[in-house]
Design a protein around this motif. Structure first.
Motif, mmCIF file in Angstrom:
data_model
loop_
_atom_site.group_PDB
_atom_site.id
_atom_site.type_symbol
_atom_site.label_atom_id
_atom_site.label_comp_id
_atom_site.label_asym_id
_atom_site.label_seq_id
_atom_site.Cartn_x
_atom_site.Cartn_y
_atom_site.Cartn_z
ATOM 1 N N UNK A 49 0.835 -1.194 0.000
ATOM 2 C CA UNK A 49 0.000 0.000 0.000
ATOM 3 C C UNK A 49 0.874 1.251 0.000
ATOM 4 N N UNK A 50 0.521 2.202 -0.853
ATOM 5 C CA UNK A 50 1.244 3.471 -0.955
ATOM 6 C C UNK A 50 0.231 4.598 -0.779
ATOM 7 N N UNK A 51 0.305 5.285 0.339
ATOM 8 C CA UNK A 51 -0.639 6.351 0.641
ATOM 9 C C UNK A 51 -0.089 7.692 0.158
ATOM 10 N N UNK A 52 -0.862 8.341 -0.718
ATOM 11 C CA UNK A 52 -0.562 9.674 -1.255
ATOM 12 C C UNK A 52 0.731 9.723 -2.066
ATOM 13 N N UNK A 53 1.229 8.564 -2.469
ATOM 14 C CA UNK A 53 2.412 8.499 -3.330
ATOM 15 C C UNK A 53 2.190 7.404 -4.370
ATOM 16 N N UNK A 54 2.780 7.582 -5.555
ATOM 17 C CA UNK A 54 2.604 6.547 -6.576
ATOM 18 C C UNK A 54 3.375 5.281 -6.218
ATOM 19 N N UNK A 55 2.837 4.159 -6.623
ATOM 20 C CA UNK A 55 3.540 2.887 -6.456
ATOM 21 C C UNK A 55 4.366 2.650 -7.711
ATOM 22 N N UNK A 56 5.582 2.106 -7.554
ATOM 23 C CA UNK A 56 6.381 1.817 -8.743
ATOM 24 C C UNK A 56 5.744 0.697 -9.549
ATOM 25 N N UNK A 57 5.822 0.808 -10.854
ATOM 26 C CA UNK A 57 5.279 -0.225 -11.725
ATOM 27 C C UNK A 57 4.264 0.337 -12.692
ATOM 28 N N UNK A 58 3.586 -0.577 -13.385
ATOM 29 C CA UNK A 58 2.610 -0.206 -14.400
ATOM 30 C C UNK A 58 1.218 -0.102 -13.774
ATOM 31 N N UNK A 59 0.574 1.045 -13.980
ATOM 32 C CA UNK A 59 -0.787 1.241 -13.477
ATOM 33 C C UNK A 59 -1.747 0.461 -14.371
ATOM 34 N N UNK A 60 -2.446 -0.500 -13.771
ATOM 35 C CA UNK A 60 -3.434 -1.285 -14.505
ATOM 36 C C UNK A 60 -4.795 -0.597 -14.514
ATOM 37 N N UNK A 61 -5.184 -0.066 -13.364
ATOM 38 C CA UNK A 61 -6.453 0.646 -13.235
ATOM 39 C C UNK A 61 -6.200 1.893 -12.383
ATOM 40 N N UNK A 62 -6.480 3.050 -12.954
ATOM 41 C CA UNK A 62 -6.301 4.307 -12.216
ATOM 42 C C UNK A 62 -7.599 4.692 -11.507
ATOM 43 N N UNK A 63 -7.433 5.314 -10.366
ATOM 44 C CA UNK A 63 -8.558 5.924 -9.634
ATOM 45 C C UNK A 63 -9.684 4.950 -9.278
ATOM 46 N N UNK A 64 -9.327 3.795 -8.771
ATOM 47 C CA UNK A 64 -10.321 2.859 -8.251
ATOM 48 C C UNK A 64 -10.877 3.420 -6.951
ATOM 49 N N UNK A 65 -12.195 3.458 -6.842
ATOM 50 C CA UNK A 65 -12.832 4.055 -5.664
ATOM 51 C C UNK A 65 -13.532 2.979 -4.850
ATOM 52 N N UNK A 66 -13.401 3.090 -3.547
ATOM 53 C CA UNK A 66 -14.135 2.239 -2.622
ATOM 54 C C UNK A 66 -14.779 3.139 -1.572
ATOM 55 N N UNK A 67 -15.975 2.778 -1.144
ATOM 56 C CA UNK A 67 -16.710 3.572 -0.171
ATOM 57 C C UNK A 67 -17.341 2.603 0.819
ATOM 58 N N UNK A 68 -16.778 2.516 2.001
ATOM 59 C CA UNK A 68 -17.240 1.536 2.976
ATOM 60 C C UNK A 68 -17.869 2.237 4.184
ATOM 61 N N UNK A 69 -18.956 1.656 4.631
ATOM 62 C CA UNK A 69 -19.680 2.131 5.815
ATOM 63 C C UNK A 69 -19.675 1.024 6.856
ATOM 64 N N UNK A 70 -19.791 1.426 8.102
ATOM 65 C CA UNK A 70 -19.880 0.438 9.173
ATOM 66 C C UNK A 70 -20.855 0.919 10.237
#
Length: 141
Positions: A49-70
């Motif tokens: 996991x890379x928070x607020x920084x790019x991960x090295x490598x090839x981006x397969x899917x950009x801007x994947x969004x998740x919205x979880x409630x509890x």
């Protein structure tokens, strides 16, 4: 005004205030959540996991969004937020794993499509009954 009328007004006002919706914004520690016993149970250690920084490598899917409630009833805001955060991170990791990726980069909070970018904090919104975390990140191989 009579005392009983004043008391009735005060009680009514308090009842209305108690029923009003709550949406408290919190900015909580990413590392504290990721080091929790709950995180060890649910997160995939093979997906970095890379928070607020790019991960090295090839981006397969950009801007994947998740919205979880509890469910936040009978929990502290922090506990409810941590549970929602871990669920959101797990969903990003599951998406990465399903695409054969090993990283999720540029993870930012994305509550109501508003970006909060931090390497150390995530944003959570807590109410009387529900706590929620939305994240956006890139799936990277």
């Amino acid at each position: 005004m009579k005392l009983s009328a004043k008391l009735g007004i005060i009680v009514s006002t308090l009842a209305i205030a108690a029923c009003a919706p709550r949406d408290t914004t919190h900015h909580l520690s990413i590392s504290q959540a990721l080091k929790s016993p709950e995180a060890a149970e649910v997160l995939n250690p093979n997906i970095k996991l890379y928070f607020a920084t790019p991960a090295p490598g090839k981006v397969l899917i950009a801007n994947t969004v998740t919205n979880k409630k509890t469910n936040a009833a009978n929990k502290s805001d922090e506990k409810a937020c941590q549970r929602a955060f871990l669920s959101a991170v797990k969903q990003l990791q599951d998406k990465a794993a399903s695409k054969g990726a090993k990283k999720v980069g540029n993870i930012v909070s994305y509550y109501k499509k508003n970006t909060f970018k931090s390497t150390t904090k995530y944003e959570c919104h807590a109410g009387h009954i529900i706590g929620g975390v939305a994240l956006k990140g890139d799936i990277v191989k």
